[in-house]
Scaffold this motif. Structure first.
Motif, PDB file in Angstrom:
ATOM      1  N   GLY A 106      41.147  40.740  42.675  1.00 46.16           N
ATOM      2  CA  GLY A 106      42.605  40.815  42.564  1.00 46.16           C
ATOM      3  C   GLY A 106      43.086  40.349  41.203  1.00 46.16           C
ATOM      4  O   GLY A 106      43.117  39.145  40.942  1.00 46.16           O
ATOM      5  N   ARG A 107      43.479  41.274  40.350  1.00 42.49           N
ATOM      6  CA  ARG A 107      43.859  40.899  38.983  1.00 42.49           C
ATOM      7  C   ARG A 107      45.170  41.544  38.540  1.00 42.49           C
ATOM      8  O   ARG A 107      45.490  41.554  37.355  1.00 42.49           O
ATOM      9  CB  ARG A 107      42.749  41.307  38.008  1.00 42.49           C
ATOM     10  CG  ARG A 107      41.383  40.755  38.413  1.00 42.49           C
ATOM     11  CD  ARG A 107      40.305  41.118  37.440  1.00 42.49           C
ATOM     12  NE  ARG A 107      39.007  40.621  37.905  1.00 42.49           N
ATOM     13  CZ  ARG A 107      37.886  40.687  37.199  1.00 42.49           C
ATOM     14  NH1 ARG A 107      37.890  41.221  35.995  1.00 42.49           N
ATOM     15  NH2 ARG A 107      36.757  40.226  37.688  1.00 42.49           N
ATOM     16  N   THR A 108      45.939  42.073  39.466  1.00 41.87           N
ATOM     17  CA  THR A 108      47.181  42.743  39.085  1.00 41.87           C
ATOM     18  C   THR A 108      48.376  42.073  39.745  1.00 41.87           C
ATOM     19  O   THR A 108      48.239  41.220  40.623  1.00 41.87           O
ATOM     20  CB  THR A 108      47.151  44.227  39.505  1.00 41.87           C
ATOM     21  OG1 THR A 108      47.145  44.297  40.945  1.00 41.87           O
ATOM     22  CG2 THR A 108      45.910  44.926  38.972  1.00 41.87           C
ATOM     23  N   GLY A 109      49.558  42.501  39.347  1.00 41.23           N
ATOM     24  CA  GLY A 109      50.774  41.967  39.928  1.00 41.23           C
ATOM     25  C   GLY A 109      50.916  42.325  41.395  1.00 41.23           C
ATOM     26  O   GLY A 109      51.535  41.586  42.172  1.00 41.23           O
ATOM     27  N   LEU A 110      50.339  43.455  41.802  1.00 38.94           N
ATOM     28  CA  LEU A 110      50.412  43.868  43.205  1.00 38.94           C
ATOM     29  C   LEU A 110      49.727  42.835  44.097  1.00 38.94           C
ATOM     30  O   LEU A 110      50.197  42.551  45.207  1.00 38.94           O
ATOM     31  CB  LEU A 110      49.763  45.239  43.384  1.00 38.94           C
ATOM     32  CG  LEU A 110      49.751  45.796  44.814  1.00 38.94           C
ATOM     33  CD1 LEU A 110      51.180  45.941  45.337  1.00 38.94           C
ATOM     34  CD2 LEU A 110      49.019  47.142  44.853  1.00 38.94           C
ATOM     35  N   THR A 111      48.631  42.278  43.609  1.00 38.11           N
ATOM     36  CA  THR A 111      47.930  41.247  44.376  1.00 38.11           C
ATOM     37  C   THR A 111      48.824  40.036  44.591  1.00 38.11           C
ATOM     38  O   THR A 111      48.891  39.483  45.698  1.00 38.11           O
ATOM     39  CB  THR A 111      46.654  40.814  43.638  1.00 38.11           C
ATOM     40  OG1 THR A 111      45.853  41.955  43.375  1.00 38.11           O
ATOM     41  CG2 THR A 111      45.860  39.821  44.458  1.00 38.11           C
ATOM     42  N   ALA A 112      49.516  39.618  43.532  1.00 39.35           N
ATOM     43  CA  ALA A 112      50.391  38.453  43.625  1.00 39.35           C
ATOM     44  C   ALA A 112      51.557  38.713  44.577  1.00 39.35           C
ATOM     45  O   ALA A 112      51.943  37.837  45.365  1.00 39.35           O
ATOM     46  CB  ALA A 112      50.910  38.077  42.243  1.00 39.35           C
ATOM     47  N   ILE A 113      52.130  39.919  44.530  1.00 41.87           N
ATOM     48  CA  ILE A 113      53.249  40.258  45.416  1.00 41.87           C
ATOM     49  C   ILE A 113      52.794  40.252  46.869  1.00 41.87           C
ATOM     50  O   ILE A 113      53.486  39.739  47.767  1.00 41.87           O
ATOM     51  CB  ILE A 113      53.834  41.630  45.038  1.00 41.87           C
ATOM     52  CG1 ILE A 113      54.504  41.547  43.659  1.00 41.87           C
ATOM     53  CG2 ILE A 113      54.834  42.107  46.093  1.00 41.87           C
ATOM     54  CD1 ILE A 113      54.992  42.879  43.136  1.00 41.87           C
ATOM     55  N   THR A 114      51.618  40.808  47.122  1.00 40.98           N
ATOM     56  CA  THR A 114      51.081  40.829  48.483  1.00 40.98           C
ATOM     57  C   THR A 114      50.830  39.416  48.994  1.00 40.98           C
ATOM     58  O   THR A 114      51.157  39.081  50.139  1.00 40.98           O
ATOM     59  CB  THR A 114      49.768  41.628  48.528  1.00 40.98           C
ATOM     60  OG1 THR A 114      49.992  42.947  48.021  1.00 40.98           O
ATOM     61  CG2 THR A 114      49.234  41.716  49.954  1.00 40.98           C
ATOM     62  N   THR A 115      50.280  38.571  48.127  1.00 40.17           N
ATOM     63  CA  THR A 115      50.033  37.176  48.506  1.00 40.17           C
ATOM     64  C   THR A 115      51.344  36.467  48.815  1.00 40.17           C
ATOM     65  O   THR A 115      51.445  35.702  49.787  1.00 40.17           O
ATOM     66  CB  THR A 115      49.293  36.441  47.380  1.00 40.17           C
ATOM     67  OG1 THR A 115      48.065  37.124  47.087  1.00 40.17           O
ATOM     68  CG2 THR A 115      48.992  35.007  47.775  1.00 40.17           C
ATOM     69  N   GLY A 116      52.365  36.704  47.997  1.00 34.57           N
ATOM     70  CA  GLY A 116      53.672  36.102  48.238  1.00 34.57           C
ATOM     71  C   GLY A 116      54.255  36.540  49.575  1.00 34.57           C
ATOM     72  O   GLY A 116      54.850  35.726  50.304  1.00 34.57           O
ATOM     73  N   ALA A 117      54.097  37.821  49.898  1.00 28.36           N
ATOM     74  CA  ALA A 117      54.596  38.323  51.183  1.00 28.36           C
ATOM     75  C   ALA A 117      53.872  37.652  52.349  1.00 28.36           C
ATOM     76  O   ALA A 117      54.488  37.317  53.374  1.00 28.36           O
ATOM     77  CB  ALA A 117      54.423  39.838  51.254  1.00 28.36           C
ATOM     78  N   LEU A 118      52.581  37.439  52.197  1.00 25.85           N
ATOM     79  CA  LEU A 118      51.816  36.769  53.250  1.00 25.85           C
ATOM     80  C   LEU A 118      52.238  35.306  53.396  1.00 25.85           C
ATOM     81  O   LEU A 118      52.210  34.752  54.496  1.00 25.85           O
ATOM     82  CB  LEU A 118      50.317  36.864  52.941  1.00 25.85           C
ATOM     83  CG  LEU A 118      49.719  38.274  53.022  1.00 25.85           C
ATOM     84  CD1 LEU A 118      48.251  38.263  52.603  1.00 25.85           C
ATOM     85  CD2 LEU A 118      49.850  38.837  54.436  1.00 25.85           C
ATOM     86  N   PHE A 119      52.634  34.683  52.279  1.00 24.28           N
ATOM     87  CA  PHE A 119      53.145  33.317  52.369  1.00 24.28           C
ATOM     88  C   PHE A 119      54.451  33.278  53.170  1.00 24.28           C
ATOM     89  O   PHE A 119      54.700  32.316  53.912  1.00 24.28           O
ATOM     90  CB  PHE A 119      53.375  32.740  50.972  1.00 24.28           C
ATOM     91  CG  PHE A 119      52.189  32.015  50.418  1.00 24.28           C
ATOM     92  CD1 PHE A 119      51.722  30.850  51.018  1.00 24.28           C
ATOM     93  CD2 PHE A 119      51.531  32.482  49.295  1.00 24.28           C
ATOM     94  CE1 PHE A 119      50.621  30.171  50.519  1.00 24.28           C
ATOM     95  CE2 PHE A 119      50.425  31.820  48.784  1.00 24.28           C
ATOM     96  CZ  PHE A 119      49.969  30.656  49.397  1.00 24.28           C
ATOM     97  N   LEU A 120      55.282  34.287  53.025  1.00 22.96           N
ATOM     98  CA  LEU A 120      56.505  34.351  53.815  1.00 22.96           C
ATOM     99  C   LEU A 120      56.179  34.457  55.308  1.00 22.96           C
ATOM    100  O   LEU A 120      56.825  33.818  56.148  1.00 22.96           O
ATOM    101  CB  LEU A 120      57.360  35.549  53.383  1.00 22.96           C
ATOM    102  CG  LEU A 120      58.014  35.455  51.999  1.00 22.96           C
ATOM    103  CD1 LEU A 120      58.741  36.754  51.668  1.00 22.96           C
ATOM    104  CD2 LEU A 120      58.981  34.279  51.947  1.00 22.96           C
TER     105      LEU A 120
END
Length: 227
Positions: A106-120
């Motif tokens: 995971g090295r892109t912004g999409l990975t970070a957005i997905t992780t943030g959504a999972l934190f929600l």
């Protein structure tokens, strides 16, 4: 058994969000400055260590070991820190555990957005996650440490003594003090001192001298118990 009763809600924000006490800061200006410096030191250098470690694992550093467009990374971290403080939470910052995601690809912004959504989502399921004992997550943290330590192979131990000793001090002091920032602090202090005492003071930039002075003040404050 985990209980989901009342697990989702923001009523607690009323007790912490935007509860600024400017009167206390004005009456205790010296203590306030010390606290601000302490948080600035911890957040800034924790972020520096995390960003460099994760970026190195993701092969995002250039040939000189610098991260292109690093200003955007620090701006995102600064916004998170500021917003988190306004809401009354502990300091929001980047974490080196991100290296596990990078190692998995995971090295892109999409990975970070997905992780943030999972934190929600985890806000709703927090009682379930809190029921997991700490020893169950220890292997993941050990794996993170292994990923961090793998970058040590890039240290050229046969070359500059200052570089070698400072790298060693950073590696040793991070686990001993439980702080990435403290590890960087001792690394910088040892690097500047060795450069000066080996007659290579001209190789130290004015910025490094400034950081060195701040770190000396930080150590003095810790020793005297000022902050």
């Amino acid at each position: 058994m985990p209980s989901f009763e009342g697990s989702f809600g923001f009523s607690g924000l009323g007790d912490t969000a935007f509860k600024f006490n400017f009167a206390w800061a004005a009456d205790h200006i010296v203590q306030f400055i010390a606290i601000v410096f302490s948080f600035l030191f911890m957040d800034l250098f924790d972020t520096v260590g995390t960003v460099v470690g994760v970026a190195d694992k993701a092969n995002l550093l250039d040939e000189n070991g610098n991260l292109p467009k690093a200003g955007r990374v620090f701006m995102a971290d600064a916004v998170g820190t500021t917003v988190g403080a306004c809401l009354g939470t502990s300091t929001v910052s980047s974490f080196v555990e991100s290296s596990t995601g990078v190692a998995a690809g995971g090295r892109t912004g999409l990975t970070a957005i997905t992780t943030g959504a999972l934190f929600l989502v985890s806000i709703v399921l927090s009682p379930l996650f809190l029921a997991i004992p700490s020893f169950a997550t220890a292997p993941a943290l050990i794996y993170v440490g292994m990923l961090m330590f793998s970058s040590c192979k890039k240290i050229e131990f046969e070359k500059d003594t200052a570089d070698t000793v400072s790298a060693y001090m950073s590696i040793v002091m991070m686990p001993l003090t439980y702080s990435i920032a403290n590890g960087i602090m001792f690394g910088v202090l040892s690097w500047v001192l060795i450069k000066v005492f080996t007659g290579k003071a001209k190789q130290v930039s004015p910025i490094m001298y400034g950081i060195f002075v701040l770190f000396v003040l930080r150590v003095a404050a810790l020793v005297t118990g000022f902050m």
